[in-house]
Design a protein around this motif. Structure first.
Motif, short mmCIF file in Angstrom:
data_model
loop_
_atom_site.label_atom_id
_atom_site.label_comp_id
_atom_site.label_asym_id
_atom_site.label_seq_id
_atom_site.Cartn_x
_atom_site.Cartn_y
_atom_site.Cartn_z
N GLN A 90 -8.08 54.82 50.62
CA GLN A 90 -8.25 54.24 49.52
C GLN A 90 -6.87 53.36 50.05
OE1 GLN A 90 -8.23 52.20 47.99
NE2 GLN A 90 -9.76 53.16 46.11
N ARG B 91 -8.16 51.26 53.18
CA ARG B 91 -8.82 49.98 52.52
C ARG B 91 -8.29 49.42 52.15
NH1 ARG B 91 -13.80 53.62 49.27
NH2 ARG B 91 -14.39 54.20 51.83
N LEU B 92 -6.92 49.12 51.42
CA LEU B 92 -5.96 48.47 50.56
C LEU B 92 -5.40 47.43 51.76
CD1 LEU B 92 -4.99 50.12 47.24
CD2 LEU B 92 -6.22 48.27 47.61
N HIS B 93 -5.56 48.23 53.03
CA HIS B 93 -4.33 47.90 53.56
C HIS B 93 -5.44 47.09 54.78
CE1 HIS B 93 -0.77 48.09 56.36
NE2 HIS B 93 -1.56 47.85 58.04
N ARG C 268 -7.22 44.03 53.96
CA ARG C 268 -7.39 43.40 53.59
C ARG C 268 -6.30 42.41 53.24
NH1 ARG C 268 -9.11 45.28 47.64
NH2 ARG C 268 -11.36 46.73 48.06
N GLU D 201 1.19 41.49 47.66
CA GLU D 201 0.48 43.00 46.70
C GLU D 201 0.77 43.91 46.88
OE1 GLU D 201 -4.11 40.33 47.84
OE2 GLU D 201 -3.87 42.77 48.18
N TYR E 234 -0.29 47.55 44.25
CA TYR E 234 -1.60 48.45 44.32
C TYR E 234 -0.83 49.72 43.08
CZ TYR E 234 -4.56 45.21 47.22
OH TYR E 234 -4.86 44.57 46.96
#
Length: 512
Positions: free
Chosen positions: A103, A106-108, A110, A120, A122
């Motif tokens: 997870q 995937r966030l990194h 973007r 941002e 999360y």
């Protein structure tokens, strides 16, 4: 409104579709320490909003100069939108470490929205099955553009939103946030022209200050007193990166790192970390039948902030080029060679002047640099030209006291870095509360098995610790032996003296 330095702006110019240039972290918290034994998402948003005035970067948006005639500006846009910048997700069951790493990757991957403040957060719940952490923990994945912060300023920003105790109160008034007016098109053009006129004077001033250092460096290289790192091998990490990321990390006791450091003279914590990474790279590439005969080379950023610049955002870094000695199998020999290499790199950096490159970076041409980077990526030049480095290894020391976020205690903190074309492997080193971490960010195509690389790091550390312990024991053993010999010698002397006294007494008795 303030203008970005050339070094700050360079991270905007280096950004491509496949290489977002933000850095960040993954922190894990235990909410049971909060006043109510739990932390709500709304409480977290209120906490960050309340402290937003302490951190300019949370409220600043990017202002581009028309036609890229000059470096961009930061403009304070007032209070940020918390529902956009702070997001809430949860892991599905079982909520283990591998799921969290996927997870975070995937966030990194973007990119950040350049129309808003470039950060941002999360909040990730559901961490119920991670070894070493109590069920009910949550994670915080943070992202902020490298144009706004470097590693050192990132630590300072983290301290602004954390507390030193679990006592947390959201009732106090939020800090004041100033709002800058939006500049006009013509104003930005006018500013760029003024800067263009001033540039020759600035170049002359920087050159005047740096020529002595450059002269000293060239003389040292010519005489062989200073050494540059050359013959850098090509590896799987030195091609174009994909838009997909992987992440993993290992955590060690800081006391073990220090015991390795203290086993040999003049060794530093950085040397130990470089040797661990060198051993891991050796194991990983050897398993792929791709280990070069020559050592891999790392780019190691160096914080060059002065006392006056402490507490400021932005980038104040130079760089060192060091061999990680992946060509050496013996852990202690590798550590000694790493130490020798870092000593040479420091001598070269000191001769040039740590701030020389940062001083010259302000003259990066804003109009051409971004276009050149995109062309470099499109043509796949990283696959054709000789690499300058094989990976990045950066160390940002953290606090050794517990930190609390909205009352929740931080248990661990890991780093996220930007893999880029030609250098797709990033190691982030950090320390916190008696722990030392090595975090790895890479391209999924280059490293499809990050968990295996994390195992390589663990095995490399275990081997180095075992060898260092033997070295320490060998140092202690001769001392014990010498003491033992002295004690035996003393005992023998006392026995001989006692014997002589006994004989003398016997003779006297016989004569009488």
């Amino acid at each position: 409104m303030k203008q970005l330095t050339g070094l700050d702006a360079s991270f905007l110019y280096l950004e491509t579709q496949n290489s977002p240039m933000h850095i960040g972290g993954l922190a894990i918290y235990d909410p049971s320490t909060a006043p109510d034994g739990a932390v709500g998402f709304k409480q977290i948003m209120e906490n960050v909003l309340q402290r937003a005035g302490r951190v300019d970067s949370l409220n600043e948006v990017l202002v581009e100069v028309p036609m890229r005639l000059d470096h961009p500006y930061w403009r304070s846009a007032g209070k940020f939108d918390p529902e956009f910048h702070i997001r809430h997700i949860a892991l599905p069951k079982p909520g283990d470490w591998r799921q969290l790493c996927i997870q975070a990757s995937r966030l990194h991957a973007r990119p950040l929205d350049r129309a808003r403040p470039l950060w941002e957060m999360y909040i990730i719940e559901g961490l119920d099955n991670i070894e070493g952490y109590p069920p009910g923990c949550f994670a915080l994945v943070s992202k902020m553009h490298h144009a706004a912060i470097d590693g050192a300023s990132g630590v300072e920003i983290a301290s602004a939103i954390h507390d030193l105790s679990p006592d947390h109160d959201n009732s106090s008034e939020a800090s004041e946030i100033k709002t800058d007016r939006e500049p006009s098109y013509m104003e930005l053009i006018w500013r760029s022209q003024i800067n263009t006129i001033k540039t020759p004077l600035r170049v002359f001033e920087v050159a005047k200050n740096t020529i002595p250092g450059l002269t000293k460096t060239l003389t040292g290289l010519a005489r062989g007193k200073l050494k540059r790192v050359t013959d850098i091998p090509r590896t799987r990490f030195n091609t174009n990166v994909s838009p997909h990321r992987v992440f993993d990390a290992v955590e060690f006791n800081f006391s073990d790192i220090k015991s390795i450091k203290n086993s040999l003279p003049n060794i530093t914590v950085n040397d130990v970390a470089l040797a661990i990474c060198g051993g891991a790279l050796r194991k990983y590439l050897e398993s792929k039948d791709e280990l070069p005969q020559r050592s891999l080379v790392a780019m190691a950023p160096v914080n060059v902030r002065t006392r006056d610049q402490e507490g400021t955002a932005g980038n104040q870094v130079a760089q060192m080029t060091v061999r990680v000695r992946s060509d050496i199998s013996d852990p202690i020999e590798r550590l000694l060679k790493v130490n020798q290499g870092t000593s040479n790199a420091k001598e070269l950096t000191n001769a040039v002047g740590a701030k020389t490159m940062t001083d010259y970076s302000q003259f990066i041409p804003s109009t051409l640099t971004a276009s050149a980077v995109r062309l470099y990526s499109k043509l796949g030049m990283a696959n054709r030209i000789k690499p300058s480095y094989n990976c990045v290894i950066t160390n940002v020391p953290g606090p050794q006291v517990p930190l609390y976020f909205t009352g929740a205690k931080m248990l661990s903190n890991f780093s996220l870095g930007p893999p880029i074309d030609g250098m797709g492997l990033f190691h982030g080193l950090g320390s916190y509360c008696g722990k030392f971490t090595i975090s790895v960010s890479s391209c999924r195509e280059m490293m499809p098995d990050p968990a295996f690389y994390a195992l390589c790091l663990q095995n490399s550390f275990d081997e180095l610790l075992k060898s260092a312990t033997k070295v320490t024991e060998k140092k202690v053993s001769p001392i014990k032996k010498r003491k033992s010999k002295k004690a035996t010698k003393g005992t023998t002397t006392r026995k001989k003296t006692a014997t002589r006294r006994k004989k003398t007494t016997t003779k006297k008795t016989t004569k009488d």
